[in-house]
Design a protein around this motif. Structure first.
Motif, mmCIF file in Angstrom:
data_model
loop_
_atom_site.group_PDB
_atom_site.id
_atom_site.type_symbol
_atom_site.label_atom_id
_atom_site.label_comp_id
_atom_site.label_asym_id
_atom_site.label_seq_id
_atom_site.Cartn_x
_atom_site.Cartn_y
_atom_site.Cartn_z
ATOM 1 N N VAL A 125 42.683 18.105 51.901
ATOM 2 C CA VAL A 125 41.676 18.191 52.522
ATOM 3 C C VAL A 125 41.063 19.640 52.871
ATOM 4 O O VAL A 125 40.049 20.232 52.746
ATOM 5 C CB VAL A 125 41.455 17.596 53.923
ATOM 6 C CG1 VAL A 125 40.374 17.568 54.651
ATOM 7 C CG2 VAL A 125 41.530 15.857 53.690
ATOM 8 N N ALA A 126 42.088 20.321 53.498
ATOM 9 C CA ALA A 126 42.142 21.710 53.785
ATOM 10 C C ALA A 126 41.738 22.503 52.378
ATOM 11 O O ALA A 126 40.716 23.578 52.331
ATOM 12 C CB ALA A 126 43.091 22.271 54.367
ATOM 13 N N ALA A 127 42.382 22.341 51.385
ATOM 14 C CA ALA A 127 42.234 22.976 49.993
ATOM 15 C C ALA A 127 40.750 22.808 49.554
ATOM 16 O O ALA A 127 40.217 23.656 48.968
ATOM 17 C CB ALA A 127 43.291 22.572 48.997
ATOM 18 N N THR A 128 40.329 21.435 49.504
ATOM 19 C CA THR A 128 39.001 20.986 49.054
ATOM 20 C C THR A 128 38.118 21.767 49.810
ATOM 21 O O THR A 128 36.887 22.255 49.247
ATOM 22 C CB THR A 128 38.851 19.504 49.170
ATOM 23 O OG1 THR A 128 39.819 19.023 48.446
ATOM 24 C CG2 THR A 128 37.522 19.345 48.751
ATOM 25 N N ALA A 129 38.094 22.171 51.200
ATOM 26 C CA ALA A 129 37.266 22.681 52.033
ATOM 27 C C ALA A 129 37.252 24.442 51.694
ATOM 28 O O ALA A 129 36.544 24.939 52.324
ATOM 29 C CB ALA A 129 37.490 22.454 53.527
ATOM 30 N N GLY A 130 38.250 24.911 50.902
ATOM 31 C CA GLY A 130 38.345 26.026 50.569
ATOM 32 C C GLY A 130 39.293 27.072 51.324
ATOM 33 O O GLY A 130 39.221 28.422 51.097
ATOM 34 N N HIS A 131 40.303 26.426 51.936
ATOM 35 C CA HIS A 131 41.561 27.050 52.232
ATOM 36 C C HIS A 131 42.279 27.623 51.160
ATOM 37 O O HIS A 131 42.984 26.662 50.546
ATOM 38 C CB HIS A 131 42.124 26.237 53.484
ATOM 39 C CG HIS A 131 43.037 26.865 54.436
ATOM 40 N ND1 HIS A 131 44.473 27.428 53.762
ATOM 41 C CD2 HIS A 131 43.055 27.596 55.461
ATOM 42 C CE1 HIS A 131 44.967 27.990 54.618
ATOM 43 N NE2 HIS A 131 43.945 28.024 55.762
ATOM 44 N N MET A 132 42.421 28.912 50.973
ATOM 45 C CA MET A 132 43.377 29.420 50.062
ATOM 46 C C MET A 132 44.566 29.121 50.121
ATOM 47 O O MET A 132 45.067 28.676 49.096
ATOM 48 C CB MET A 132 43.062 31.020 49.812
ATOM 49 C CG MET A 132 41.533 31.343 49.738
ATOM 50 S SD MET A 132 41.170 30.592 48.329
ATOM 51 C CE MET A 132 41.879 31.609 46.782
ATOM 52 N N GLU A 133 45.471 29.154 51.206
ATOM 53 C CA GLU A 133 46.788 28.805 51.072
ATOM 54 C C GLU A 133 47.048 27.441 51.031
ATOM 55 O O GLU A 133 47.865 26.968 50.171
ATOM 56 C CB GLU A 133 47.524 29.290 52.700
ATOM 57 C CG GLU A 133 47.529 30.724 52.614
ATOM 58 C CD GLU A 133 46.148 31.545 53.318
ATOM 59 O OE1 GLU A 133 45.104 30.588 53.592
ATOM 60 O OE2 GLU A 133 46.303 32.651 53.909
ATOM 61 N N ALA A 134 46.280 26.625 51.446
ATOM 62 C CA ALA A 134 46.164 25.115 51.129
ATOM 63 C C ALA A 134 46.107 24.903 49.649
ATOM 64 O O ALA A 134 46.692 24.142 49.134
ATOM 65 C CB ALA A 134 45.313 24.220 51.972
ATOM 66 N N ALA A 135 45.238 25.531 48.998
ATOM 67 C CA ALA A 135 44.887 25.541 47.783
ATOM 68 C C ALA A 135 46.140 25.817 46.850
ATOM 69 O O ALA A 135 46.596 25.076 45.834
ATOM 70 C CB ALA A 135 43.733 26.062 47.184
ATOM 71 N N TYR A 136 46.770 26.741 47.068
ATOM 72 C CA TYR A 136 47.986 27.514 46.589
ATOM 73 C C TYR A 136 48.970 26.415 46.678
ATOM 74 O O TYR A 136 49.709 25.917 45.713
ATOM 75 C CB TYR A 136 48.225 28.743 46.991
ATOM 76 C CG TYR A 136 49.622 29.381 46.669
ATOM 77 C CD1 TYR A 136 49.639 29.875 45.447
ATOM 78 C CD2 TYR A 136 50.844 29.379 47.213
ATOM 79 C CE1 TYR A 136 50.550 30.305 44.704
ATOM 80 C CE2 TYR A 136 51.920 29.945 46.761
ATOM 81 C CZ TYR A 136 51.896 30.447 45.353
ATOM 82 O OH TYR A 136 52.853 31.045 44.823
ATOM 83 N N LEU A 137 49.180 25.802 47.833
ATOM 84 C CA LEU A 137 50.522 25.015 47.924
ATOM 85 C C LEU A 137 50.143 23.715 47.297
ATOM 86 O O LEU A 137 51.156 22.985 46.773
ATOM 87 C CB LEU A 137 50.570 24.667 49.740
ATOM 88 C CG LEU A 137 51.405 25.610 50.352
ATOM 89 C CD1 LEU A 137 51.246 25.718 52.029
ATOM 90 C CD2 LEU A 137 52.732 26.126 49.810
ATOM 91 N N VAL A 138 49.090 23.275 47.462
ATOM 92 C CA VAL A 138 48.668 22.165 46.854
ATOM 93 C C VAL A 138 48.727 21.968 45.302
ATOM 94 O O VAL A 138 49.480 21.134 44.691
ATOM 95 C CB VAL A 138 47.310 21.509 47.054
ATOM 96 C CG1 VAL A 138 46.828 20.422 46.054
ATOM 97 C CG2 VAL A 138 47.181 21.158 48.462
ATOM 98 N N GLY A 139 48.547 23.339 44.765
ATOM 99 C CA GLY A 139 48.705 23.474 43.274
ATOM 100 C C GLY A 139 49.997 23.774 42.837
ATOM 101 O O GLY A 139 50.598 22.927 41.855
ATOM 102 N N LEU A 140 51.004 24.148 43.499
ATOM 103 C CA LEU A 140 52.505 24.523 43.479
ATOM 104 C C LEU A 140 53.087 22.957 43.600
ATOM 105 O O LEU A 140 53.979 22.669 42.719
ATOM 106 C CB LEU A 140 53.075 25.294 44.428
ATOM 107 C CG LEU A 140 52.867 26.710 44.450
ATOM 108 C CD1 LEU A 140 53.542 27.620 45.448
ATOM 109 C CD2 LEU A 140 53.777 27.171 43.041
ATOM 110 N N LEU A 141 52.829 22.329 44.586
ATOM 111 C CA LEU A 141 53.325 20.882 44.646
ATOM 112 C C LEU A 141 52.942 19.957 43.644
ATOM 113 O O LEU A 141 53.573 19.058 43.339
ATOM 114 C CB LEU A 141 53.022 20.490 46.344
ATOM 115 C CG LEU A 141 53.442 21.190 47.381
ATOM 116 C CD1 LEU A 141 53.117 20.756 48.628
ATOM 117 C CD2 LEU A 141 55.351 20.913 47.436
#
Length: 156
Positions: A125-141
């Protein structure tokens, strides 16, 4: 309330009208957009702006502003803020208005410190909202999950 001031220039007295309200000639929507921008940059500047007039105070306390407000100044160490009720209220208000940084911090805590895999939905949800660190972690995971699922059983 308007106030009148007089100055003398070249022997002539001139009247100047000063407006005490900053929103007199600018539409409320424009001020709201400014408020949203200020919120993303600095929570301190937002609070200073909110103290200018009642309109700014009202705009600063909308869920949309709290949703985008910067939490950067307050690092993710809740134990540091137990003494300050204002900071705790700030953090709780951010969580209540689904601030993407607040969502990320909570998901990060639950996933990495408590080991609960269900917290990945909050991270997404945070990654979809544009949070960069969350997007990075979601991508790695996600890459580690994809890499594991493509391997055949028994292969290393």
């Amino acid at each position: 309330m308007n106030s009148k001031h007089y100055t003398t220039v070249g022997g002539k007295r001139r009247k100047h009208l000063y407006l005490d309200v900053p929103q007199a000639f600018i539409p409320e929507l424009a001020w709201f957009k400014v408020m949203l921008y200020v919120a993303t940059q600095s929570s301190e500047d937002l609070f200073c702006m909110a103290s200018v007039c009642s309109l700014f105070n009202t705009l600063a306390n909308t869920p949309q502003v709290w949703n985008t407000i910067s939490m950067e100044k307050y690092q993710d160490h809740p134990n540091w803020y137990y003494a300050s009720t204002q900071v705790r209220h700030f953090m709780e208000q951010c969580r209540a208005c689904e601030n993407r940084e607040a969502i990320f911090r909570e998901a990060f805590d639950v996933f990495f410190r408590q080991g609960n895999v269900e917290a990945l939905s909050g991270m997404l949800v945070a990654a979809t909202a544009g949070h960069m660190e969350a997007a990075y972690l979601v991508g790695l995971l996600g890459m580690s999950e994809i890499g594991q699922s493509k391997e055949e059983p028994g292969m290393l």
